[in-house]
Design a protein around this motif. Structure first.
Motif, PDB file in Angstrom:
ATOM      1  N   ALA A 159       0.795  -1.488   0.103  1.00  0.00           N
ATOM      2  CA  ALA A 159      -0.001   0.066   0.274  1.00  0.00           C
ATOM      3  C   ALA A 159       0.903   1.235   0.104  1.00  0.00           C
ATOM      4  O   ALA A 159       1.999   1.233   0.705  1.00  0.00           O
ATOM      5  CB  ALA A 159      -1.083  -0.196   1.134  1.00  0.00           C
ATOM      6  N   VAL A 160       0.242   2.330  -0.504  1.00  0.00           N
ATOM      7  CA  VAL A 160       1.365   3.535   0.034  1.00  0.00           C
ATOM      8  C   VAL A 160       0.419   4.456   0.450  1.00  0.00           C
ATOM      9  O   VAL A 160      -1.203   4.960   0.364  1.00  0.00           O
ATOM     10  CB  VAL A 160       1.012   4.523  -1.549  1.00  0.00           C
ATOM     11  N   GLY A 161       0.998   4.986   1.405  1.00  0.00           N
ATOM     12  CA  GLY A 161       0.705   5.533   2.759  1.00  0.00           C
ATOM     13  C   GLY A 161       1.864   7.039   2.494  1.00  0.00           C
ATOM     14  O   GLY A 161       2.654   7.647   1.236  1.00  0.00           O
ATOM     15  N   PHE A 208       0.886   7.390  -6.502  1.00  0.00           N
ATOM     16  CA  PHE A 208       0.630   7.697  -5.279  1.00  0.00           C
ATOM     17  C   PHE A 208      -0.350   9.126  -6.605  1.00  0.00           C
ATOM     18  O   PHE A 208      -1.552   9.979  -5.875  1.00  0.00           O
ATOM     19  CB  PHE A 208       1.538   8.251  -4.309  1.00  0.00           C
ATOM     20  N   LEU A 209       0.301   9.534  -7.122  1.00  0.00           N
ATOM     21  CA  LEU A 209      -0.589  10.554  -8.007  1.00  0.00           C
ATOM     22  C   LEU A 209      -1.518  10.692  -8.770  1.00  0.00           C
ATOM     23  O   LEU A 209      -2.434  11.283  -8.522  1.00  0.00           O
ATOM     24  CB  LEU A 209       1.075  11.936  -9.022  1.00  0.00           C
ATOM     25  N   ASN A 210      -1.426   9.343  -9.217  1.00  0.00           N
ATOM     26  CA  ASN A 210      -2.560   8.789 -10.035  1.00  0.00           C
ATOM     27  C   ASN A 210      -3.982   8.298  -8.531  1.00  0.00           C
ATOM     28  O   ASN A 210      -5.190   8.639  -9.319  1.00  0.00           O
ATOM     29  CB  ASN A 210      -2.788   7.272  -9.797  1.00  0.00           C
ATOM     30  N   ALA A 211      -3.527   7.780  -6.974  1.00  0.00           N
ATOM     31  CA  ALA A 211      -4.388   8.038  -5.935  1.00  0.00           C
ATOM     32  C   ALA A 211      -4.942   9.466  -5.932  1.00  0.00           C
ATOM     33  O   ALA A 211      -6.342   9.458  -5.526  1.00  0.00           O
ATOM     34  CB  ALA A 211      -4.011   7.039  -5.368  1.00  0.00           C
ATOM     35  N   ILE A 212      -4.355   9.962  -6.369  1.00  0.00           N
ATOM     36  CA  ILE A 212      -4.862  11.537  -5.421  1.00  0.00           C
ATOM     37  C   ILE A 212      -5.941  11.958  -6.500  1.00  0.00           C
ATOM     38  O   ILE A 212      -5.851  13.713  -6.508  1.00  0.00           O
ATOM     39  CB  ILE A 212      -3.973  12.544  -4.963  1.00  0.00           C
ATOM     40  N   GLY A 213      -4.875  11.365  -7.755  1.00  0.00           N
ATOM     41  CA  GLY A 213      -5.869  11.771  -9.139  1.00  0.00           C
ATOM     42  C   GLY A 213      -5.069  13.335  -9.617  1.00  0.00           C
ATOM     43  O   GLY A 213      -5.596  14.532 -10.299  1.00  0.00           O
ATOM     44  N   PRO A 243       4.872  10.971   0.102  1.00  0.00           N
ATOM     45  CA  PRO A 243       4.091   8.819  -0.436  1.00  0.00           C
ATOM     46  C   PRO A 243       5.437   8.342   0.263  1.00  0.00           C
ATOM     47  O   PRO A 243       6.107   8.294  -0.481  1.00  0.00           O
ATOM     48  CB  PRO A 243       3.966   9.307  -1.819  1.00  0.00           C
ATOM     49  N   PHE A 244       4.928   7.437   0.817  1.00  0.00           N
ATOM     50  CA  PHE A 244       5.647   5.999   0.956  1.00  0.00           C
ATOM     51  C   PHE A 244       5.256   4.595   1.457  1.00  0.00           C
ATOM     52  O   PHE A 244       4.547   4.795   1.218  1.00  0.00           O
ATOM     53  CB  PHE A 244       5.869   6.450   2.140  1.00  0.00           C
TER      54      PHE A 244
END
Length: 663
Positions: A159-161, A208-213, A243-244
Motif C-alpha cells: 500500500a502507499v501511505g 500515489f499521484l494517480n491515486a490522488i488524481g 508518499p511512502f
C-alpha cells in the motif's frame, strides 16, 4: 462504512518507546563476481525483499537458508536501485560474467526500461549496451506502455501511505493530498506543509499521484524530489510529507530492511491515517502487534491506496511453447495450473510477510483475470512498438496431416522478426497444438491429426509481441491411394478401366471415380464395398495409346487421390464374306456381293476383287456391304478373292477364295 480511529500516534509511540537504534544500510547487491542466472533490477519498494528471497544478507540477517531457486538450481541476483552503502545514484553495475557495465536502474520505471533494453539491444542513457543483461524487473506499479511484450506477475500486496512529520498531519483526506500536490493547499490544521515527492521513474510516485488524481506534469517544481522510501532525507522539518511504501516503512522500522527512516521516525515521523474514499473515518496503514509494526489489511486491500507489487518478465520467456521459454524464470515466478512459483512457497511467503507485505493467493499469477497485467516495452517515446504484418500462407493437406509454408511480409518493422508462431485449433475453437519456430523457418507440419475441420494461424513475432495472423481453414482427412489398370482393347469393343482405391488407417473408401482423357470425361463409377469399381468407356476411342487420368473424389474421411493409366486402342479385326454366282455366260458380267464386318463397328472403305495378284474390280462399302460388277470373264474357271483394304479403325482382311465358271 468503516469507522477506524487513527493509529498513527500509537505507531509513532511504539517506534520511539522501542528504542530503535539507527543503522546504516547494509550492502545487498550480490557479492562482486558472484553472478547468478536470474538478474533483477528496478523498484526500491521490493528490492529488499527480493534481496532476501535471493538468499543474500539483508540488514545483517542472512537468508541463505531460504534462498529461492529454480528446480535447476538457478538463483536470483537482485541489484539495488541505489548503490548499497553509499546511497549514490547514477552508479553502474555488471550482472554477467564478462558482461557490459551499465547504469544502475533506479526505480520501477528504470527497471522496466532496462529489461526492455535487454530484449531490444538498445543502449542505456550512458551509451552502454544492456542486451541480455537483465531477466526481470522489480515493479511497484503496472505498465506505462500498452502491449503484450511484458507480463507483470503479482508477488504480494503493498500500500502507499503518506509519511509525515507534525501532529497536524496525523489525518489526511484524498482531497487534501490532491490540493497539496498541485500547490493549492499550503497549510493543514495550522501546519504549513512541505511536500516531497520520490524521484522520476519511481513506481510509488506514479501510483500515489494517480491515486490522488494529479498528473505528474501538474506537480509544482517547488516540491522537493527525494529518493523513494527514505524518510530520513524527506521528513526534515515539521509539516514535511512524502508518499511512502507501507511495506517499506514497516520493514525499515522493524529492523528487517536497511534503515533509511528510523532517524525520522524517532523524531516523530510516522504514517498518516487517510480517510479512504467512501469511509467516514480515517484508516491507519499500520498497527502494532507484539511491539512490531504490521499491515492493516483494510488499508492494503483498499482500491485507492492498496497496490500489487510485481516482478516483470518477458512474456515469451514464461510461455512453455515459445522458443524463448526460460524454465528457470518460470519456476521461480509463475504459478499456473499445478505449478507453484518458488516465490509462492510457504518459506518464500514467510519472508515476504516479514518485509511488510501481505501475501495473496494470486502470487505468481499470469492471468489478467487474477491480477496479472500485460504491457509493452518501455523505452524512449520514439521507440517503434509495431509488430510484424501477417506472412503469406500456403497449405497442403496430407494423411492426417497439414503442411504449412509461408513467406515473410514485405513490410518489415523496425524491430525484426524473432520467431513464427503456428497455432492449430479445431472446429470448436479448442487449441489442438501450438508451435513456435525460429525466424529462419518457412514451414511447419502437423501430423497425427484426426479427421475434422481445423483452422491454422501463423504469426510473425518480434520483441514487441505477436503480429497479425495469416489463417487457413479446411478439412484434414486420411489419405487415399488410387490404382488403375486397363487392358489393350480393339476398336469397337468396350475398354474397361479397373480401379482400386485404398484408404489409410483402415478406412474403406466410398464415393465416385472419374476417368478422363485430357479434359474429356470418359466415364464415372461408384466404388463398391471393397473400394473397387470397373468403369466401361466408349468403344469408339481413337486408335492410339491414351494416357488417362483416374481421379477419386474423396469422402468425408479420405482425401482425394488420382493416378494415370495407359490404355492402348488397336484396330478392329475384320471378317470378309462374299456372295457370287458359280457360273456366268462369257458375254455377261457377274456381280459379287462383299460383306465386311467387325465387332462393335461397321467397316468403311474399299474392297478389291483379285484374280491371283491382279485387281479386276473395286467397290466402296456402304453399311458394311458392296456389290461389285466384274468384267466379262473368258471362258473357263476363274478363282477369285475379295480384299478389304482396311480403315483408320479396322484392319485389312483378305476373304476366302471363290470360283466362277464362264461359259
Amino acid at each position: 462504512m468503516r469507522r477506524l480511529r487513527s493509529q498513527a500516534a500509537f505507531v509513532a509511540a511504539a517506534v520511539v518507546a522501542g528504542g530503535i537504534a539507527l543503522a546504516s544500510p547494509a550492502v545487498a547487491d550480490p557479492d562482486a563476481g558472484a553472478f547468478r542466472q536470474l538478474v533483477g533490477v528496478g523498484s526500491d519498494t521490493t528490492q529488499d525483499v527480493l534481496n532476501a528471497l535471493a538468499g543474500d544478507t539483508v540488514n545483517s540477517t542472512s537468508y541463505s537458508a531460504t534462498a529461492v531457486k529454480s528446480t535447476n538450481g538457478a538463483g536470483i541476483a537482485s541489484y539495488d536501485a541505489i548503490q548499497p552503502g553509499t546511497g549514490a545514484t547514477g552508479t553502474k553495475i555488471t550482472t554477467r560474467t564478462g558482461g557490459t557495465t551499465f547504469l544502475r536502474p533506479n526505480g520501477s520505471g528504470a527497471g522496466r526500461t532496462a529489461l526492455s533494453e535487454s530484449l531490444t539491444g538498445d543502449l542505456d542513457a550512458s551509451g552502454a549496451s544492456v542486451k541480455g543483461q537483465v531477466d526481470f524487473a522489480r515493479s511497484s506499479g503496472g505498465p506505462s506502455a500498452s502491449g503484450t511484450a511484458l507480463t507483470y506477475i503479482p508477488m504480494a500486496r503493498d500500500a502507499v501511505g503518506v509519511a509525515v512529520k507534525g501532529s497536524g498531519l496525523d489525518t489526511l483526506t484524498v482531497q487534501q493530498l490532491h490540493d497539496i500536490y498541485i500547490g493549492r493547499l499550503t497549510e493543514v490544521n495550522g501546519q504549513t506543509v512541505h511536500p516531497k515527492i520520490p524521484q522520476s521513474g519511481s513506481g510509488t510516485r506514479k501510483f500515489f499521484l494517480n491515486a490522488i488524481g494529479v498528473a505528474d506534469s501538474d506537480v509544482p517544481a517547488s516540491i522537493g524530489v527525494v529518493q523513494e522510501n527514505q524518510a530520513n532525507a524527506a521528513l526534515t522539518e515539521d509539516g514535511a510529507l512524502v508518499p511512502f511504501s507501507v511495506g517499506s516503512w514497516i520493514a525499515q522500522n522493524n529492523g528487517v530492511a536497511p534503515d533509511y527512516s528510523k532517524t525520522a521516525a524517532a523524531a516523530g515521523g510516522h504514517l498518516a491515517s487517510v480517510q479512504l474514499p467512501g469511509d467516514d473515518g480515517a484508516t491507519s496503514p499500520v498497527t502494532t502487534v507484539n511491539g512490531k509494526l504490521a499491515p492493516v489489511n483494510a488499508y492494503y486491500e483498499n482500491a485507492t491506496f492498496g497496490r500489487d507489487v510485481y516482478n516483470v518478465v518477458p512474456s515469451r520467456s514464461i510461455d512453455p511453447t515459445s522458443i524463448f521459454y526460460d524454465k528457470d524464470l518460470y519456476d521461480v515466478f509463475v504459478t499456473s495450473g499445478s505449478h507453484t512459483a518458488e516465490l509462492a512457497s510457504d518459506a518464500a511467503e514467510s519472508v515476504i510477510a516479514k518485509f511488510g507485505f501481505v501475501n495473496e493467493s494470486y502470487n505468481g499469477s499470469i492471468s489478467v483475470a487474477k491480477h496479472a497485467k500485460l504491457g509493452g516495452l518501455e523505452e524512449s517515446s520514439s521507440f517503434d512498438h509495431s509488430v510484424p504484418n501477417a506472412p503469406t500462407l500456403k497449405s497442403t493437406v496430407g494423411d492426417a496431416s497439414l503442411n504449412l509454408s509461408w513467406t515473410p511480409n514485405s513490410a518489415v518493422p523496425a524491430m525484426p522478426v524473432t520467431d513464427y508462431r503456428i497455432t492449430l485449433t479445431d472446429a470448436d475453437g479448442g487449441v489442438v497444438a501450438t508451435k513456435d519456430v525460429a525466424a529462419t523457418a518457412t514451414s511447419y507440419s502437423f501430423t497425427g491429426l484426426t479427421n475434422g475441420t481445423y483452422t491454422a494461424a501463423v504469426t510473425a513475432n518480434n520483441v514487441n509481441g505477436t503480429g497479425a495472423a495469416a489463417t487457413w481453414t479446411g478439412a484434414v482427412k486420411y489419405t487415399s491411394k488410387t490404382a488403375a489398370t486397363a487392358a489393350t482393347t480393339a476398336y469397337g469393343k468396350t475398354p474397361k478401366v479397373v480401379v482400386t482405391v485404398t484408404g489409410s488407417h483402415s478406412v474403406t473408401p466410398t464415393g465416385k471415380v472419374t476417368v478422363k482423357d485430357g479434359t474429356t470425361v470418359l466415364g464415372t463409377g461408384t466404388l463398391d464395398s471393397s473400394g473397387k469399381v470397373t468403369i466401361g468407356l466408349s468403344n469408339h476411342l481413337k486408335v492410339a495409346t491414351h494416357s488417362l487420368s483416374v481421379s477419386y473424389a474423396g469422402s468425408t474421411s479420405l482425401n482425394a487421390s488420382s493416378t494415370t493409366v495407359s490404355l492402348k486402342i488397336t484396330k478392329a479385326s475384320a471378317s470378309v464374306s462374299t456372295s457370287a454366282p458359280t457360273s456366268v455366260s462369257h458375254t455377261a458380267k457377274a456381280k459379287v456381293t462383299v460383306k465386311v464386318t467387325a465387332t462393335g463397328t461397321t467397316p468403311t472403305g474399299t474392297v478389291r476383287i483379285y484374280q491371283g495378284t491382279k485387281v479386276i474390280a473395286t467397290g466402296t462399302l456402304s453399311s458394311g456391304k458392296v456389290t461389285v460388277t466384274l468384267p466379262k470373264l473368258a471362258k473357263g474357271k476363274h478363282t477369285l478373292h475379295a480384299f478389304y483394304v482396311g480403315s483408320s479403325t479396322v484392319n485389312s482382311k483378305t476373304g476366302a477364295n471363290f470360283t466362277i465358271t464362264s461359259k
